[in-house]
Design an enzyme around this catalytic site. Structure first.
Site, short mmCIF file in Angstrom:
data_model
loop_
_atom_site.label_atom_id
_atom_site.label_comp_id
_atom_site.label_asym_id
_atom_site.label_seq_id
_atom_site.Cartn_x
_atom_site.Cartn_y
_atom_site.Cartn_z
N ASP A 35 0.85 -1.19 0.00
CA ASP A 35 0.00 0.00 0.00
C ASP A 35 0.89 1.24 0.00
OD1 ASP A 35 -2.09 2.00 0.70
OD2 ASP A 35 -3.30 0.23 1.16
N VAL B 179 1.20 1.19 -6.78
CA VAL B 179 0.95 0.33 -7.94
C VAL B 179 1.12 1.07 -9.27
CG1 VAL B 179 -0.58 -1.22 -6.65
CG2 VAL B 179 -1.57 0.64 -8.02
N ASN C 110 -6.32 -5.19 -5.29
CA ASN C 110 -7.46 -4.48 -4.71
C ASN C 110 -7.30 -2.96 -4.70
OD1 ASN C 110 -9.79 -4.25 -2.55
ND2 ASN C 110 -7.99 -3.27 -1.64
N TYR D 209 -14.84 6.04 -13.47
CA TYR D 209 -14.69 4.90 -12.55
C TYR D 209 -15.26 3.63 -13.19
CZ TYR D 209 -15.12 2.07 -8.31
OH TYR D 209 -15.02 1.06 -7.39
N THR E 154 -16.83 1.32 3.82
CA THR E 154 -15.38 1.43 4.03
C THR E 154 -15.02 2.90 4.22
OG1 THR E 154 -14.85 1.83 1.70
CG2 THR E 154 -15.05 -0.49 2.37
N1 NAD Z 1 -16.19 0.81 -1.06
C1 NAD Z 1 -17.00 0.50 -2.07
O1 NAD Z 1 -18.20 0.82 -2.06
C2 NAD Z 1 -16.47 -0.26 -3.25
C3 NAD Z 1 -17.41 -0.86 -4.12
C4 NAD Z 1 -16.95 -1.58 -5.22
C5 NAD Z 1 -15.59 -1.72 -5.41
N2 NAD Z 1 -14.70 -1.13 -4.56
C6 NAD Z 1 -13.28 -1.32 -4.83
O2 NAD Z 1 -12.67 -1.88 -3.69
C7 NAD Z 1 -11.30 -1.51 -3.65
C8 NAD Z 1 -10.98 -1.00 -2.26
O3 NAD Z 1 -11.86 0.07 -1.94
P1 NAD Z 1 -12.12 0.54 -0.43
O4 NAD Z 1 -13.52 1.00 -0.38
O5 NAD Z 1 -11.63 -0.46 0.51
O6 NAD Z 1 -11.20 1.87 -0.42
P2 NAD Z 1 -10.20 2.49 0.67
O7 NAD Z 1 -9.97 3.88 0.18
O8 NAD Z 1 -10.72 2.26 2.06
O9 NAD Z 1 -8.87 1.63 0.47
C9 NAD Z 1 -8.13 1.70 -0.73
C10 NAD Z 1 -6.67 1.42 -0.40
O10 NAD Z 1 -5.95 1.46 -1.65
C11 NAD Z 1 -4.74 2.15 -1.42
N3 NAD Z 1 -4.22 2.71 -2.67
C12 NAD Z 1 -4.76 3.72 -3.41
N4 NAD Z 1 -3.96 4.01 -4.44
C13 NAD Z 1 -2.89 3.17 -4.35
C14 NAD Z 1 -1.71 3.01 -5.11
N5 NAD Z 1 -1.44 3.80 -6.17
N6 NAD Z 1 -0.83 2.05 -4.75
C15 NAD Z 1 -1.07 1.27 -3.66
N7 NAD Z 1 -2.17 1.39 -2.88
C16 NAD Z 1 -3.07 2.33 -3.23
C17 NAD Z 1 -5.10 3.24 -0.41
O11 NAD Z 1 -3.95 3.76 0.25
C18 NAD Z 1 -6.05 2.49 0.51
O12 NAD Z 1 -5.34 1.86 1.59
C19 NAD Z 1 -11.10 -0.48 -4.77
O13 NAD Z 1 -10.54 -1.14 -5.89
C20 NAD Z 1 -12.53 -0.04 -5.08
O14 NAD Z 1 -12.66 0.39 -6.42
C21 NAD Z 1 -15.12 -0.42 -3.47
#
Ligand code: NAD
Length: 276
Positions: free
Chosen positions: A45, A62, A88, A170, A205
């Protein structure tokens, strides 16, 4: 989040797993659950300062090839294999096609799509080694019924399969994740590497917390998001984590190239309005 004690003889005992974006939300729940089920888990991360004990942390962006290479190299030095990769890490974007400039398009696609390709490409030599190991299940083609192999699970989204307002960029990024998941599954099936994705609905989240705080009326916005899902509530990060662990684990040994919706029924159901 307090990490629960590992289950003795868990299904990921002796396995090595990496979770990008594993420091928060869904990624943290996935990392914690894989560890609870016995895996040695690496969180990759941008910021790893608040990750609970018991999870190994590697600072990694990433979007940066050198940073990805270094993180994968560290895992390779220590274990020589990687059984599970959970791609993720992801970021959001709001608006129609009129609202995001070229820089934002480049950045979101770089994190959400190219990031998966970058990390997967770096990790594939280790994934192949895990799949070929005597305890790795052998290749899907020749390993017999017990073949499990190595596994990649991508975090996709309901935005890949349903048209959501104000999410043009997105949704484009997550549509690409879905297509990439299937293409990768085809490319690596004969190497014993399974590739699947989960499609969460709106999940509770820190990301959604930020989104709600920025809304003019956070309570009304939360109620609207809950009402959009037929179960009438948001998905929990732990529910998504359970789905990821299923796809990554031995029970899904015959499953590759699929998407598993964890969305409170949002993709597939059409309910009639409640009659008062
Ligand atoms: N929360 C939702 O409603 C939801 C719904 C569908 C899909 N998602 C997907 O789930 C995944 C996680 O989302 P979340 O809600 O847990 O978000 P979050 O913001 O709580 O966590 C995302 C994590 O990704 C890390 N991150 C961001 N850019 C990065 C990079 N360049 N390199 C490494 N790490 C990086 C952040 O530091 C963070 O720790 C994402 O891919 C999101 O698109 C989320």
């Amino acid at each position: 989040m307090i990490r629960q004690a590992a289950i003795p003889g868990g299904e990921f005992d002796g396995r090595v797993a990496a979770v990008t974006g594993g420091a928060s939300g869904i990624g943290l729940a996935v990392a914690s659950e894989l560890a609870r089920r016995g895996a040695q888990v690496y969180v990759l991360d941008l910021s790893v300062d608040e990750v609970p004990d018991g999870l190994e942390c590697l600072r990694c962006d990433v979007t940066d090839r050198a940073s990805v290479r270094d993180a994968v190299h560290s895992m390779g030095e220590r274990h020589g294999r990687l059984d599970v990769l959970v791609n993720n890490a992801g970021i959001g974007a709001q608006g129609t096609v009129e609202d995001n400039d070229d820089d934002e398009w480049r950045h979101v696609l770089d994190v959400n799509v190219t990031g998966i390709a970058r990390v997967s490409a770096a990790a594939l030599p280790l994934l192949r080694r895990a799949a070929a190991a005597p305890d790795g299940g052998g290749s899907a083609a020749g390993g017999g019924p017990a073949a499990v192999g190595a596994a990649v699970v991508n975090t996709c989204s309901i935005a890949a399969t349903a048209g959501l307002p104000q999410r043009a960029l997105y949704s484009a990024s997550k549509g690409a994740v879905l297509a990439l998941t299937r293409a990768m599954a085809a490319d690596h099936i004969r190497e014993g590497v399974r590739v699947n994705c989960v499609n969460p609905g709106t999940a509770d989240t820190p990301w959604i917390g930020r989104l709600l705080r920025s809304a003019p009326d956070p309570d009304a916005e939360r109620a609207a998001l809950e009402a959009r899902q037929p179960m009438g509530r948001l998905v929990s990060a732990e529910e998504v984590a359970a789905a990821v662990c299923y796809l990554a684990g031995p029970s899904a040994g015959a499953t590759t190239g699929t998407e598993l919706a964890v969305d409170g029924g949002m993709q597939g159901l059409r309910l009639r309005p409640v009659q008062e």
